[in-house]
Scaffold this active site. Structure first.
Site, PDB file in Angstrom:
ATOM      1  N   ASP A 107     -10.715  -1.090  -2.035  1.00  0.00           N
ATOM      2  CA  ASP A 107     -10.604  -2.012  -2.281  1.00  0.00           C
ATOM      3  C   ASP A 107     -11.455  -2.382  -3.654  1.00  0.00           C
ATOM      4  O   ASP A 107     -12.292  -3.353  -3.690  1.00  0.00           O
ATOM      5  CB  ASP A 107     -11.654  -3.025  -0.836  1.00  0.00           C
ATOM      6  CG  ASP A 107     -10.562  -3.515  -0.019  1.00  0.00           C
ATOM      7  OD1 ASP A 107      -9.584  -3.773  -0.176  1.00  0.00           O
ATOM      8  OD2 ASP A 107     -11.491  -3.376   1.291  1.00  0.00           O
ATOM      9  N   ASP A 167      -2.127  -4.747   1.081  1.00  0.00           N
ATOM     10  CA  ASP A 167      -2.652  -5.338   0.772  1.00  0.00           C
ATOM     11  C   ASP A 167      -2.809  -4.781  -0.901  1.00  0.00           C
ATOM     12  O   ASP A 167      -3.611  -4.694  -2.385  1.00  0.00           O
ATOM     13  CB  ASP A 167      -4.187  -5.381   1.110  1.00  0.00           C
ATOM     14  CG  ASP A 167      -3.907  -6.078   2.495  1.00  0.00           C
ATOM     15  OD1 ASP A 167      -2.971  -6.113   2.844  1.00  0.00           O
ATOM     16  OD2 ASP A 167      -4.990  -6.686   3.249  1.00  0.00           O
TER      17      ASP A 167
HETATM   18  N1  GLY Z   1      -7.482  -7.061   2.567  1.00  0.00           N
HETATM   19  C1  GLY Z   1      -8.048  -7.977   3.740  1.00  0.00           C
HETATM   20  C2  GLY Z   1      -7.476  -9.031   4.103  1.00  0.00           C
HETATM   21  O1  GLY Z   1      -5.935  -9.354   3.728  1.00  0.00           O
HETATM   22  O2  GLY Z   1      -7.854  -9.482   5.134  1.00  0.00           O
END
Ligand code: GLY
Length: 383
Positions: A107, A167
């Site tokens: 992330d 994501d």
């Molecule tokens: N990356 C996590 C979400 O979109 O909840």
């Protein structure tokens, strides 16, 4: 006599407004102030409101959402030009720096690029540049050359070997920018490999995408395509579609690879033409939840897509995309979605859904719903 009263009224009105522009008193601008007033705390960045407990959920910099709140302040600065937001943005941004060495997560883009990357749009800060490059270096350690992807998660090791989530496309912006800053092409090349592997394996014939593709670490091929936050493995989780649309629009910006543009357009068309997309443009959290029309909405999915579609409109001149973004803004600035002025919390919009399967952050204000809403406004302003 009447004339005198009018003059006095005008003087009073003028003196009470002279430090404000008219727009500073609109409902959305009144919400901005709540972000500015929120007390600084390096260990408690705001993430969401739990309306059951009436508590603000706060997080440390390690959380995937930590970069959004500083990013929100940078973007309000972009919209208002008010230095108070910039000063606060700098203070909150500094709290995220530790993450540049955190190799336990993919992330990095959300954390570092939404904070330091947003700041870099407003000042030529050498420290911010170095932090972005260092973060890209750390993120690169999660790349597997044989699979051609960055590993997303480290948990659930008894089920997944090498999970990659849609994501993860959002982290590529950090890598592309790191190459622009450092002139080291490693990051750009790696981002392209990740985008190509995802292009090959994450999308379905109807142009929606899977959430998780798990790769076999021996054969390097996909071994399962499943969901973690969607309704079912085969369903179209709304925010996941948003990450795909945004990710490929952004990847096209840096590469001009037509396959990425075509991918973004096809998934955008799937999203905005879906029979289950409500009239106001704000999707249910998953397009295939059988509870529709009684399922929760996800404002964050709408704002991720509205922001992406302003950019996609720039490449395609397809008015449908711009119209969707404007419709979303129009809906969100209404009392149906805007948090009431009396709610003392550093958020703008209600009705995002974070993790429905875990019943976590369902139908609540969430910091990234605000982030992509503000980015949509910034992008629309630049049109
Ligand atoms: N990356 C996590 C979400 O979109 O909840």
């Amino acid at each position: 006599m009447k004339k005198h009263l009018l003059i006095i009224a005008l003087i009073i009105t003028f003196s009470s407004c002279k430090n404000k522009t008219i727009s500073e008193t609109t409902p959305v601008n009144l919400r901005y102030k709540k972000l500015l007033e929120y007390p600084l705390d390096s260990l408690a960045l705001p993430r969401s409101i739990n309306f059951k407990t009436n508590k603000i959920k706060t997080i440390k910099s390690t959380d995937w959402c930590s970069g959004f709140f500083p990013g929100n302040l940078w973007q309000i600065y972009a919209l208002t030009g008010n230095d108070a937001y910039k000063n606060k943005a700098k203070q909150w941004t500094a709290y995220i720096e530790n993450e540049k060495f955190n190799n336990r997560t993919h992330d990095m883009g959300f954390k570092i690029f939404c904070s330091f990357g947003s700041g870099l749009k407003h000042e030529n800060n050498e420290d911010y540049k170095q932090i972005i490059v260092e973060s890209a270096k750390t993120l690169s350690t999660r790349f597997n050359e044989n699979i051609g992807s960055i590993r997303s998660w480290d948990f659930n090791k008894d089920v997944w070997q090498f999970p990659v989530i849609i994501d993860n496309m959002m982290n590529l912006e950090l890598l592309f920018e790191a190459t622009k800053i450092s002139k080291d092409s490693t990051y750009h090349k790696l981002a392209i490999k990740h985008a190509n592997t995802t292009l090959k394996n994450h999308f379905r014939p109807d142009n929606s995408c899977f959430h998780v593709v798990d790769y076999d670490t021996v054969s390097h091929q996909p071994r399962m395509k499943v969901t973690h936050q969607g309704y079912s493995d085969e369903s179209a989780w709304a925010r996941g579609q948003g990450w795909g649309i945004y990710g490929y629009t952004m990847a096209y910006r840096y590469t001009k690879d037509k396959r990425y543009l075509d991918r973004a357009k096809a998934t955008a068309d799937f999203f905005i033409n879906h029979k289950n997309l409500p009239e106001d443009g704000i999707p249910y959290w998953d397009f295939n939840d059988p509870a529709i029309p009684n399922a929760p909405r996800d404002v964050s999915a709408a704002t991720v897509v509205s922001s992406a579609l302003v950019e996609l409109y720039g490449y395609t001149k397809n008015e449908t995309y711009l119209n969707y973004s404007k419709k979303v803004v129009n809906s969100l600035e209404s009392k149906n979605y805007l948090l009431d002025e009396t709610i003392q919390a550093p958020f703008i919009l209600d009705h995002s859904t974070g993790n429905w399967p875990k019943k976590d952050e369902v139908d609540e204000p969430i910091v990234y719903g605000d982030y992509y809403f503000l980015e949509t406004l910034v992008r629309l302003k630049a049109q």
